[in-house]
Write an enzyme that holds these catalytic residues in place. Structure first.
Site, mmCIF file in Angstrom:
data_model
loop_
_atom_site.group_PDB
_atom_site.id
_atom_site.type_symbol
_atom_site.label_atom_id
_atom_site.label_comp_id
_atom_site.label_asym_id
_atom_site.label_seq_id
_atom_site.Cartn_x
_atom_site.Cartn_y
_atom_site.Cartn_z
ATOM 1 N N LYS A 25 0.841 -1.201 0.000
ATOM 2 C CA LYS A 25 0.000 0.000 0.000
ATOM 3 C C LYS A 25 0.874 1.248 0.000
ATOM 4 C CE LYS A 25 -1.767 1.595 4.005
ATOM 5 N NZ LYS A 25 -1.535 3.017 4.306
ATOM 6 N N ASN A 26 1.884 1.273 0.870
ATOM 7 C CA ASN A 26 2.655 2.504 1.064
ATOM 8 C C ASN A 26 3.731 2.719 0.010
ATOM 9 O OD1 ASN A 26 1.013 3.001 3.199
ATOM 10 N ND2 ASN A 26 2.482 2.385 4.767
ATOM 11 N N CYS A 40 -5.246 7.688 9.299
ATOM 12 C CA CYS A 40 -5.405 7.105 10.632
ATOM 13 C C CYS A 40 -5.149 8.157 11.710
ATOM 14 C CB CYS A 40 -4.434 5.941 10.810
ATOM 15 S SG CYS A 40 -4.830 4.540 9.774
ATOM 16 N N ARG A 81 -0.169 14.683 13.351
ATOM 17 C CA ARG A 81 0.180 14.403 11.933
ATOM 18 C C ARG A 81 0.115 15.663 11.062
ATOM 19 N NH1 ARG A 81 -2.027 8.779 9.638
ATOM 20 N NH2 ARG A 81 0.032 8.764 8.634
ATOM 21 N N ILE A 93 1.505 18.590 8.305
ATOM 22 C CA ILE A 93 2.241 18.450 7.025
ATOM 23 C C ILE A 93 3.218 19.611 6.858
ATOM 24 C CG2 ILE A 93 0.417 17.101 5.881
ATOM 25 C CD1 ILE A 93 -0.351 19.682 4.368
ATOM 26 N N LEU A 96 6.382 19.818 7.294
ATOM 27 C CA LEU A 96 7.628 19.494 6.566
ATOM 28 C C LEU A 96 7.385 19.415 5.061
ATOM 29 C CD1 LEU A 96 9.178 16.808 8.945
ATOM 30 C CD2 LEU A 96 9.627 19.272 8.870
ATOM 31 N N ASP A 117 4.155 0.508 12.126
ATOM 32 C CA ASP A 117 2.928 -0.106 11.608
ATOM 33 C C ASP A 117 2.764 -1.552 12.065
ATOM 34 O OD1 ASP A 117 3.112 1.584 8.369
ATOM 35 O OD2 ASP A 117 2.526 2.254 10.361
ATOM 36 N N ARG A 168 -9.046 -0.317 4.084
ATOM 37 C CA ARG A 168 -8.158 0.685 3.472
ATOM 38 C C ARG A 168 -6.825 0.059 3.078
ATOM 39 N NH1 ARG A 168 -6.617 5.301 6.925
ATOM 40 N NH2 ARG A 168 -5.269 5.560 5.133
HETATM 41 C C1 EPZ Z 1 3.843 6.959 6.421
HETATM 42 O O1 EPZ Z 1 3.041 7.953 7.027
HETATM 43 C C2 EPZ Z 1 2.945 5.733 6.274
HETATM 44 N N1 EPZ Z 1 1.810 6.041 5.411
HETATM 45 C C3 EPZ Z 1 2.443 5.287 7.651
HETATM 46 O O2 EPZ Z 1 1.694 4.087 7.474
HETATM 47 C C4 EPZ Z 1 3.653 4.973 8.539
HETATM 48 O O3 EPZ Z 1 3.207 4.646 9.839
HETATM 49 C C5 EPZ Z 1 4.579 6.207 8.596
HETATM 50 O O4 EPZ Z 1 4.960 6.605 7.260
HETATM 51 C C6 EPZ Z 1 5.850 5.925 9.397
HETATM 52 O O5 EPZ Z 1 6.538 4.851 8.852
HETATM 53 C C7 EPZ Z 1 1.985 6.040 4.076
HETATM 54 O O6 EPZ Z 1 3.070 5.810 3.563
HETATM 55 C C8 EPZ Z 1 0.779 6.342 3.243
HETATM 56 P P1 EPZ Z 1 5.837 10.336 8.670
HETATM 57 P P2 EPZ Z 1 3.589 9.497 7.106
HETATM 58 O O7 EPZ Z 1 5.756 11.581 7.873
HETATM 59 O O8 EPZ Z 1 4.283 9.829 5.853
HETATM 60 C C9 EPZ Z 1 5.343 13.657 11.978
HETATM 61 C C10 EPZ Z 1 -0.131 2.639 7.715
HETATM 62 O O9 EPZ Z 1 -0.612 2.070 8.705
HETATM 63 N N2 EPZ Z 1 5.301 14.611 10.864
HETATM 64 O O10 EPZ Z 1 7.102 9.533 8.636
HETATM 65 O O11 EPZ Z 1 2.467 10.346 7.529
HETATM 66 C C11 EPZ Z 1 4.111 12.788 12.062
HETATM 67 O O12 EPZ Z 1 3.079 13.438 12.765
HETATM 68 C C12 EPZ Z 1 0.280 4.091 7.813
HETATM 69 O O13 EPZ Z 1 0.064 2.102 6.598
HETATM 70 C C13 EPZ Z 1 5.382 15.975 11.143
HETATM 71 O O14 EPZ Z 1 5.461 16.383 12.298
HETATM 72 O O15 EPZ Z 1 4.641 9.356 8.298
HETATM 73 C C14 EPZ Z 1 4.620 11.551 12.790
HETATM 74 O O16 EPZ Z 1 4.602 11.782 14.180
HETATM 75 C C15 EPZ Z 1 0.003 4.675 9.176
HETATM 76 N N3 EPZ Z 1 5.365 16.869 10.113
HETATM 77 C C16 EPZ Z 1 6.064 11.429 12.317
HETATM 78 O O17 EPZ Z 1 6.396 12.702 11.741
HETATM 79 C C17 EPZ Z 1 5.263 16.456 8.800
HETATM 80 O O18 EPZ Z 1 5.249 17.323 7.898
HETATM 81 C C18 EPZ Z 1 6.290 10.374 11.254
HETATM 82 O O19 EPZ Z 1 5.446 10.700 10.182
HETATM 83 C C19 EPZ Z 1 5.199 15.072 8.538
HETATM 84 C C20 EPZ Z 1 5.225 14.171 9.576
#
Ligand code: EPZ
Length: 416
Positions: free
Chosen positions: A22-23, A116, A121, A123, A125, A304, A396
């Site tokens: 998926k990811n 989720c 979460r 955006i 960054l 995950d 999903r």
């Molecule tokens: C991806 O989410 C995955 N989703 C998630 O999988 C996975 O848990 C996560 O990476 C970590 O491995 C997809 O790829 C679609 P992050 P993402 O940006 O990109 C914070 C599943 O179950 N953050 O690495 O959202 C954020 O809040 C899903 O398949 C900021 O603060 O993860 C989190 O605490 C769930 N600012 C941490 O970073 C930002 O701009 C890690 O988030 C972006 C993120």
């Protein structure tokens, strides 16, 4: 309301195919926006998030057709740059269209993504990166408006390796006038898959699989065909189900090198795991707890897999302390697992699971994707009939779970 009805307590035996990740498929679908071309993507899972990504592409003007696990995408007539809020809200990955739309059209209009509920979460960054590469980003009420007809090169430094922000940065960088260096980039296998697809399109990306990426922007892009990597979290989920229920299960097409911490944990818990022609796990369902599991960005223990592994260890002898370091609220599955009689104590970013002799059947409701998987694993190992609601979360990210589990001998059906 639709529910999964599971009569658990039986071992699992047999072999099931692991679907595409998926990811990985979600950022790759977004990447087809970068160049108006034709793409054939194989091993695409039939899950709700992929249907949402396809709807986004079609709303933007692309043609997408599916035959089996093959998606054919034609983005030659894609002219839209605005993503409707209702589609943005359906998943977190909708934000991954930001970089490609900016790169293709010089502008993008979207709203905050859904996904989720694992904490705030933000955006930030993603948006900071687009600004660093030359786009003007404005927030008008709920709308995010990005304008950057010319993206320039530069250096992006992430305070921590964000998966999605890294993916957006790579896709925008591909269209920059100049080169882009990304420091502290995430290096999950799914990012390597995206990079491989972009390279198949003609992009020049060096350092793939490391925390520092070097992208030469402006390379001419072209059509590409690609096969999506297997889903390592689906793999972890079925490994946990077999570990908890006992039996012998082979996961066809699974890559063990993507899941080393999870495989190590299940071996420590008493399972036998062989890694050739996929992954085969054997378990007698009598597991031993492992002391400490701490989630971390790749190659650490995947966040995950935290909920599915917790469910697998609910009856393990001893205690396991889970520390969740990636998301600030990723224990929503704990109250639902307690309904099965699990002994789990929460303290801040940690959860301590003390193994119990037996679990009791329960009626539970999932609140996020991996929590749903954990509830299924809890029900599968529990004698008696359990019902799991909130299936929209499970659907999903898991391709036909009841068909796959039934083929392994589980008594599982979907009922209204
Ligand atoms: C991806 O989410 C995955 N989703 C998630 O999988 C996975 O848990 C996560 O990476 C970590 O491995 C997809 O790829 C679609 P992050 P993402 O940006 O990109 C914070 C599943 O179950 N953050 O690495 O959202 C954020 O809040 C899903 O398949 C900021 O603060 O993860 C989190 O605490 C769930 N600012 C941490 O970073 C930002 O701009 C890690 O988030 C972006 C993120």
């Amino acid at each position: 309301m639709e529910a999964l009805v599971i009569n658990g307590g039986m071992p699992l035996h047999g072999s099931v195919p692991i679907s595409g990740a998926k990811n990985a498929v979600l950022p790759i679908l977004a990447a087809t926006v970068l160049h108006g071309g034709k793409y054939v993507l194989c091993n695409c899972p039939d899950i709700a998030d992929v249907r949402t990504a396809v709807e986004i592409l079609q709303t933007l003007g692309a043609q997408v057709t599916r035959v089996g696990d093959v998606l054919s995408v034609d983005t030659r007539d894609l002219c839209g740059y605005m993503i409707p809020g209702r589609l943005m809200l359906q998943m977190r990955a909708s934000v991954l269209f930001l970089g490609p739309l900016l790169a293709r059209h010089g502008r993008a209009v979207l709203t905050l993504p859904g996904g989720c509920p694992l904490g705030h979460r933000p955006i930030d960054l993603h948006l900071q990166t687009m600004s660093q590469l030359g786009a003007a980003v404005t927030l008008v009420e709920e709308q995010i408006r990005c304008h950057g007809p010319v993206l320039h090169g530069g250096t992006v430094c992430f305070p921590f390796p964000s998966v999605g922000a890294t993916e957006n940065a790579i896709m925008a960088a591909v269209a920059c006038h100049g080169s882009v260096t990304i420091h502290n980039a995430a290096k999950e296998p799914e990012i390597c898959d995206l990079a491989a697809f972009l390279q198949a399109m003609g992009a020049e990306i060096k350092g793939v699989g490391t925390h520092t990426l070097y992208i030469t922007g402006g390379m001419p892009l072209h059509d590409a065909d690609y096969t999506i990597m297997p889903d390592r979290i689906e793999t972890a989920t079925y490994l946990c189900a077999a570990a908890a229920c006992g039996g012998e299960v082979t996961l066809q097409g699974a890559h063990s090198d993507h899941l080393i911490p999870v495989i190590q944990t299940l071996r420590q818990a008493g399972c036998t795991i062989e890694e050739q022609d996929g992954i085969t796990i054997r378990s007698d369902a009598v597991l031993t707890s492992v002391e400490e599991i701490e989630t971390a960005p790749y190659p650490g223990f995947p966040t995950d897999a935290q909920a599915p592994v917790m469910a697998a260890l609910l009856r393990a002898r001893g205690k396991t302390r889970f520390s969740e370091t990636v998301f600030e609220q990723r224990f929503a599955h704990v109250p639902q697992l307690r309904r099965f009689g699990a002994d789990i104590r929460l303290s801040g970013a940690a959860a301590v699971v003390s193994g119990v002799e037996t679990l009791v059947p329960a009626r539970t409701e999932a609140c996020d994707l991996r929590a749903a998987a954990a509830l299924v694993i809890a029900a599968l190992q529990t004698q008696g009939e359990s019902r799991i609601f909130g299936l929209k979360h499970l659907d999903r990210g898991y391709d036909n779970p009841e068909r796959k589990l039934s083929s392994l001998g589980a008594s599982i059906r979907r009922a209204q």
